[in-house]
Design an enzyme around this catalytic site. Structure first.
Site, mmCIF file in Angstrom:
data_model
loop_
_atom_site.group_PDB
_atom_site.id
_atom_site.type_symbol
_atom_site.label_atom_id
_atom_site.label_comp_id
_atom_site.label_asym_id
_atom_site.label_seq_id
_atom_site.Cartn_x
_atom_site.Cartn_y
_atom_site.Cartn_z
ATOM 1 N N CYS A 27 -44.823 -45.868 -40.607
ATOM 2 C CA CYS A 27 -43.544 -45.934 -39.910
ATOM 3 C C CYS A 27 -43.760 -45.364 -38.516
ATOM 4 O O CYS A 27 -44.863 -45.414 -37.995
ATOM 5 C CB CYS A 27 -42.456 -45.175 -40.680
ATOM 6 S SG CYS A 27 -42.819 -43.424 -40.897
ATOM 7 N N ALA A 28 -42.755 -44.803 -37.906
ATOM 8 C CA ALA A 28 -42.883 -44.355 -36.525
ATOM 9 C C ALA A 28 -43.706 -43.082 -36.388
ATOM 10 O O ALA A 28 -44.215 -42.786 -35.311
ATOM 11 C CB ALA A 28 -41.496 -44.132 -35.918
#
Length: 655
Positions: A27-28
């Protein structure tokens, strides 16, 4: 050699090799693994890698926190491992296979009750306040209660019953709605089903025991000729609502597959809802009622028996570990059932004391490590949070890091739980934890519970200091040795800079909304400060603006996170929502691309708050200085409404 080749190769080996990786994505901020055998992961060695900021396991996923550069790290990782990355949904699905039946059940229970927590908490505050108004004799009022002495406060007390009843008596409506929301079926049908369980046409659940069988047969029965069905309500009942909610979900899924799309709008709701309502009142409701009553009876019997002190000590000590596993969500259902059956609960007082004990242990760390400004940015807010009923920042941010304060808090909580259980302390409502939890306690137990609170504060505080001094349960924070920081990436010594290059700038709010301390973040990766220091904003408008001038250093493909770096090297991350990477860009619009130069106030992103929340994701947005180890980061305001024209943080070079 790529920038991350060394650490990527090492991570492949440390997670047990490519053959131990069932799935991986990112994810980020983090790599998300599903490992065939999680025990093969060498956690301590992984944490020593230069690019790794921390690790934790959640919902069957082994998560390795990398930071803003995780997309580049991920690409090198999958190339070196010669494996294919998976989508977020695929990884989530594989992760569930690593969970046993109990873990899956707890996960489902947590996902049902989490959206209801704001209502339960405010309901607990309301009932606690009403408790003080109507049930506590005041000496300064001649032994009368406030409602007996004041027409105004009697009116306030009566009015507050309106939301109090709506939250707790009509809890089945919230449960059936939450189930349909979680299972992605028609939410309005869940609401309608819940209403049919608490309709005024039904005999109120609280009046059932005082109504004779003859009266129920005469006045509270549907007669269908060849069979009858009792008109019994299920106010405050948890299990009947859950059973009915899941039946509705599976019937709707079945009929959607077998009814043509052209007429599905008419027949799917009808064939799903009507049979469910019938089954709820004829079969599921009575069964669920008996199951719930049996559970609450066993728990109540254990906590009122001759060995109740043992139950109190064990539950008081083990509640904090339950929070780590997620099993603590089961206690909400049990507490609700206890209140429904016995008008009070003997479980909630111990939960409040466990919150207090965790906060007291962190307070001892604050005292022992006084002067450690970086740690205090996490520890002091964690004390406040725990004493207000939210212990995750305290446990994950401080106590589990050092371990000995966590053990001290467990011991203090166990002793306090044993003490209040011996005296039979009970709460009239749930939802209010920590120090304010005394509002929920039955007035006649105020003094006893207050003593229990003192035990939960004093014992963990003193034991934490003793364990640290003698080295018990403690291998990383001995007296006379260097203090082990929360996270090595946050306490590196800043490099010496010339006075001409000193940083002293204000960071503005990137969104309009309500500002909170970072410890308020629901994701421990942010609330613990693992990603860096910053603040959290609950947005009131779906737009993100540049909080400083600089360059877009990161724009995730899902557009839920954007990173900036300014000319002086300050790196900032804006992460819209929690787990919104799962939306794969749906409901987000980007107005910039990676590498663009932007000025403060320039619009970066737009997002649909209502659609994101309807999809089941919080829109709470952390604003993080990801290289805060190089700077002194100070909040300019603690909490309150903010606009993009207001500065919320100051970033300065270390002296």
């Amino acid at each position: 050699m790529g920038k991350f080749e060394k650490d990527a190769k090492a991570l492949i080996e440390l997670v047990g090799g490519k053959e131990n990786i069932a799935a991986v994505t990112h994810c980020a901020t983090r790599m998300r693994f599903v490992l065939n055998d999680p025990k093969k992961a060498k956690e301590s060695a992984i944490e020593e890698l230069d690019t790794v900021r921390g690790i934790f396991t959640n919902a069957g996923q082994f998560q390795v926190i990398i930071g803003n550069e995780v997309p580049s790290f991920y690409q090198e990782f999958v190339q070196l491992a010669d494996i294919e990355g998976g989508s977020k949904e695929n990884v989530k699905a594989v992760a569930k296979q690593n969970q046993n039946l109990l873990q899956r059940a707890v996960t489902v229970l947590a996902e049902i009750f989490t959206p209801l927590l704001p209502a339960i908490i405010v309901g607990g505050l309301i009932l606690g306040f009403r408790n003080v108004l109507e049930a506590v004799p005041m000496g300064w009022l001649g032994g009368k209660t406030i409602t007996e002495s004041s027409v105004f406060w009697n009116g306030v007390n009566s009015f507050l019953w309106l939301p109090g009843e709506a939250i707790f008596h009509f809890l089945p409506v919230g449960i059936t709605w939450s189930i349909t929301r979680k299972m992605r079926t028609t939410e309005i049908l869940g609401i309608v089903l819940g209403i049919t369980l608490v309709s005024p046409q039904l005999l109120n659940a609280y009046a059932v025991n005082s109504t004779t069988a003859a009266e129920i047969a005469k006045s509270w029965t549907w007669d269908f000729g060849f069979f009858t069905m009792e008109k019994i309500g299920y106010q405050a009942q948890v299990i009947p609502a859950m059973l009915a909610g899941f039946l509705l979900v599976y019937l709707e899924r079945f009929f959607r597959k077998h009814i043509p799309e052209a007429v599905s709008m008419i027949f799917v709701p009808f064939f799903s809802l009507i049979p469910t309502i019938l089954a709820a009142h004829l079969i599921l409701g009575p069964i669920g009622w008996h199951i719930g009553s049996a559970i609450s009876t066993v728990v109540n019997a254990g906590l009122t028996s001759s060995v109740n002190w043992l139950f109190g000590a064990v539950f008081g000590a083990l509640y904090a570990p339950l929070v780590i596993t997620g099993l603590h969500h089961t206690t909400l259902a049990i507490d609700s059932q206890l209140i429904a059956d016995f008008k009070s609960t003997n479980l909630w007082p111990m939960i409040c004391l466990s919150n207090i004990a965790q906060g007291a242990a962190v307070l001892a760390i604050v005292f022992a490590h006084r002067g450690n400004e970086k740690e205090e940015q996490v520890s002091i807010p964690s004390v406040i949070s725990a004493w207000l009923g939210v212990t995750e920042p305290a446990m994950f941010g401080i106590n589990l890091k050092y371990m000995y304060p966590f053990v001290a808090a467990m011991i203090g909580s166990g002793l306090a739980g044993m003490f209040v259980t011996l005296f039979g302390v009970r709460a009239l409502s749930i939802g209010v934890g920590g120090l304010p939890g005394i509002l929920a306690i039955m007035p006649k137990y105020y003094l006893i519970f207050f003593i229990g609170m003192l035990i939960a504060i004093v014992v963990p505080f003193l034991l934490t200091l003793v364990f640290r001094r003698i080295g018990l349960f403690n291998k990383i924070d001995r007296v006379g040795e260097a203090i082990s920081p929360i996270d090595p990436t946050l306490v590196e010594s800043a490099t010496t800079t010339d006075s001409a290059n000193l940083v002293n700038e204000e960071i503005y709010a990137p969104l309009n909304g309500k500002l909170f301390p970072l410890s308020h973040a629901v994701d421990p990766v942010f609330s613990q400060g693992t990603m860096g220091q910053g603040m959290v904003i609950e947005p009131s408008e779906g737009a993100v603006y540049a909080p400083m001038s600089g360059t877009i250093s990161l724009l995730f493909p899902s557009k839920h996170a954007v990173g900036l770096i300014d000319e002086q090297g300050v790196e900032l991350l804006i992460h819209v929502g929690m787990d919104t990477v799962q939306l794969n860009g749906e409901h987000f619009t980007a107005f910039v691309k990676q590498g663009d130069s932007v000025t403060r106030g320039q619009k970066l992103l737009a997002f649909d708050i209502a659609a994101i929340q309807k999809a089941g994701y919080p829109t709470q947005t952390p604003v993080i200085i990801t290289n805060s180890g190089d700077y002194q980061v100070d909040p300019l305001m603690e909490t309150g409404e903010v606009t993009i024209k207001q500065a919320i943080m100051r970033v300065q070079s270390r002296e």
